[in-house]
Structures are given as C-alpha cells and as structure tokens.
Design a protein around this motif. Structure first.
Motif, short mmCIF file in Angstrom:
data_model
loop_
_atom_site.label_atom_id
_atom_site.label_comp_id
_atom_site.label_asym_id
_atom_site.label_seq_id
_atom_site.Cartn_x
_atom_site.Cartn_y
_atom_site.Cartn_z
N THR A 1 0.79 -1.23 0.00
CA THR A 1 0.00 0.00 0.00
C THR A 1 0.83 1.28 0.00
N SER A 5 1.35 2.85 -3.37
CA SER A 5 0.18 2.97 -4.25
C SER A 5 0.07 4.37 -4.84
N LYS A 49 -7.29 1.46 -4.45
CA LYS A 49 -5.91 1.02 -4.20
C LYS A 49 -5.84 0.12 -2.96
N LEU A 50 -6.56 0.53 -1.91
CA LEU A 50 -6.53 -0.23 -0.65
C LEU A 50 -7.15 -1.61 -0.84
N SER A 99 -4.91 -4.12 -2.66
CA SER A 99 -3.83 -4.65 -1.82
C SER A 99 -4.37 -5.66 -0.82
N GLY A 143 -3.44 -1.66 6.20
CA GLY A 143 -3.45 -1.12 4.85
C GLY A 143 -3.78 0.36 4.81
N SER A 144 -4.70 0.80 5.68
CA SER A 144 -5.05 2.23 5.71
C SER A 144 -3.87 3.08 6.17
N MET A 188 -1.71 3.47 3.13
CA MET A 188 -2.28 4.43 2.19
C MET A 188 -2.06 5.86 2.66
N SER A 195 1.45 6.77 1.94
CA SER A 195 1.67 6.94 0.51
C SER A 195 1.17 8.28 0.00
#
Length: 300
Positions: free
Chosen positions: A81, A84, A111-112, A115, A159-160, A163, A166
């Motif tokens: 992530t 991303s 995107k999340l 992944s 994952g958040s 993100m 990113s």
C-alpha cells in the motif's frame, strides 16, 4: 440496480494477479505453512520424540500457522500500500488520475482494496493447510472463522496506514519506511508504553511507598492495546486455546483490573477500535489527496 466495480480496483487486480511475483509469493507462503504443519505433526505422532501422543500439539500447530499469517499481513501490506499513491506520483500519472471523475476517496479505496484482496487470496489459499488441524481436533470451524474476520479487519487497519503514508509522502521509499514505523508503533510501541507504565509503577511502589503502600493501579494503560493487532490475535488465541485472557493478566500486572465487559469483549472492542482508526486514516488520506485542497491553499 447494476453493481459497479471500482475501476481502480479492477485495474490493479488485473495487473497484480497476473504477475509472477504474486504466484511465487503464494507458493512460498503455503510452503512455509506446510513445513510448519508437517514438523508439528511429526513431533506429535512420532514416538522417537514423545513417549505418548500429545493431541494438544494440534492447537500449537494452529497457533504457529496463524502467527505466520499475521506476520505476513504485517510485512506485506505496508509494502503493497505504501507505494500505491507515491508510485503514481513518481510515474507522473497521479495528476491524470485526479482529473478523472473518481473522487479521492474512491481512488484510495480502490488502491486499498486491491492490496487487501491480495492478502485475502493468500489467506484463503492457506485454508487447506490450516484445515489439517481438524483431523486431530481441538480447533473448531468457529475459531477459524473468528481468525479470518480478525485478519480481514487487521488488513484494513494496516493497509489504511500504508495508504496514508503513501499520500502524505511523495516518494515510495520514505512512504514505505514511515508505514513500517506506524505498524511498529501499534504492534510494539503500545506494548512498550504498557511496560514503561509497569516499571514506573513498580519504582514508585518500592522507592516511595515501600511496604506501607499499595501497588499503584495503572491498568488503564492497557486500553492502548486495543489498537494493537498482534495483541488482538494473542487475546483471540488464548481464549480459543485454553480459555485464558491475556488482557486480564496484563491488567493484573499493572496493579488493577479492567471492567468485566471490557475483558469479556476485548476481541470485539479491539476490532471496533481498529475500524475507527481505519476510518480516520482513510478519511485523512482522501483529504490530503484532494487536489481542491491544494488549490484553495494556493489561492490564499
């Protein structure tokens, strides 16, 4: 009403699933699980190791396999992530993406989800290996479903964070490093905070109060472990394996106890706490990705 798949999600999944890298990841991940399972059952049933068959070893094999899956989530998701949005910015395609009709939140979620889907595919591919434990007993289908739900929730949480990293950092490498730092804090930093509270309470007790006082109650510090994914899995496993509670033990060490509602529902409360943090990270990422925010700041 026709269901519409997020175009970012569809594009990312087509690219990732077809890659040789993902196929090799699935192969080696399941190979590691198979080695753990075979080794565990060899120790359980081979008389050269034991004079009797220890059927409780099946639960230990299950514990080792879900720990490996937890480690996989912790290490793979940040790397998936964190690049991303930063990767789109480095390829100079982010501005083009932002000119589409997709909202920043839709871009983030696409995107999340792509992944997380990769990780879920890994977990699902490992189910045949984990189901070997059912041949011996000690683990129910409900326990496995509880683990799958925890992994799904934790995947969104970690994952958040990736993100968010990113979006706020422009390069992939710094975003990846910052993402791993966030994961290190929630998994290890929260434990360190609880340990420091324990040490300070002990120092105060022995050096100030002495035998005349009572151990200070700093058990409220253990609430910070609600956002610790590793502790969520630990509490889940201790409850499944031997009906113990890791959080009760921690609170007792911190000089007190937590309300019964909290200790009995720690798994649910931790999932809720991490879901709230996930929502905050996603909303923050969407806010900083919004090009209108930059336009307004430039006008000022």
């Amino acid at each position: 009403m026709k269901f519409r798949i997020n175009p970012i999600y569809a594009k990312e999944m087509r690219l990732r699933v077809r890659s040789v890298k993902f196929a090799m990841t699935v192969f080696f991940f399941n190979l590691a699980l198979i080695i753990i399972a075979i080794t565990g059952f060899e120790i359980m049933f081979n008389v050269r190791w034991n004079s009797y068959i220890d059927y409780t070893g099946a639960a230990k094999v299950y514990f080792m396999m879900i720990c490996l899956e937890m480690i996989m989530v912790i290490f793979l998701l940040p790397s998936f992530t964190s690049g991303s949005i930063a990767g789109e910015r480095e390829k100079q395609t982010l501005e083009i993406l932002l000119t589409t009709t997709l909202k920043p939140r839709s871009i983030i979620m696409g995107k999340l989800m792509s992944s997380i889907s990769m990780v879920i595919l890994l977990v699902i591919s490992s189910m045949p290996v984990i189901s070997i434990v059912f041949t011996v007993g000690g683990i129910s289908m409900g326990d496995v479903l509880q683990f799958l739900f925890a992994i799904l929730s934790i995947s969104f949480f970690i994952g958040s964070m990736g993100m968010f990293s990113s979006v706020i950092l422009k390069k992939t490498v710094p975003a990846t490093v910052f993402s791993f730092a966030e994961v290190l804090f929630v998994c290890g930093g929260t434990v360190i905070i609880a340990a420091v509270a324990y040490l300070l309470a002990n120092l105060y007790f022995y050096n100030v109060l002495g035998d005349s006082g009572k151990m200070p109650d700093v058990s409220a510090v253990s609430y910070i472990l609600l956002i610790n994914p590793a502790f969520t899995i630990l509490e889940m496993v201790t409850g499944q394996y031997n009906n113990m509670s890791a959080v009760k033990y921690i609170a007792l060490k911190l000089g007190g106890s937590l309300p019964g509602f909290v200790t009995e529902n720690w798994y649910v409360l931790s999932i809720i706490s991490q879901a709230v943090c996930t929502f905050i990270f996603i909303e923050a990422a969407a806010f900083f990705l919004n090009p209108l925010k930059k336009f307004k700041s430039d006008r000022k």
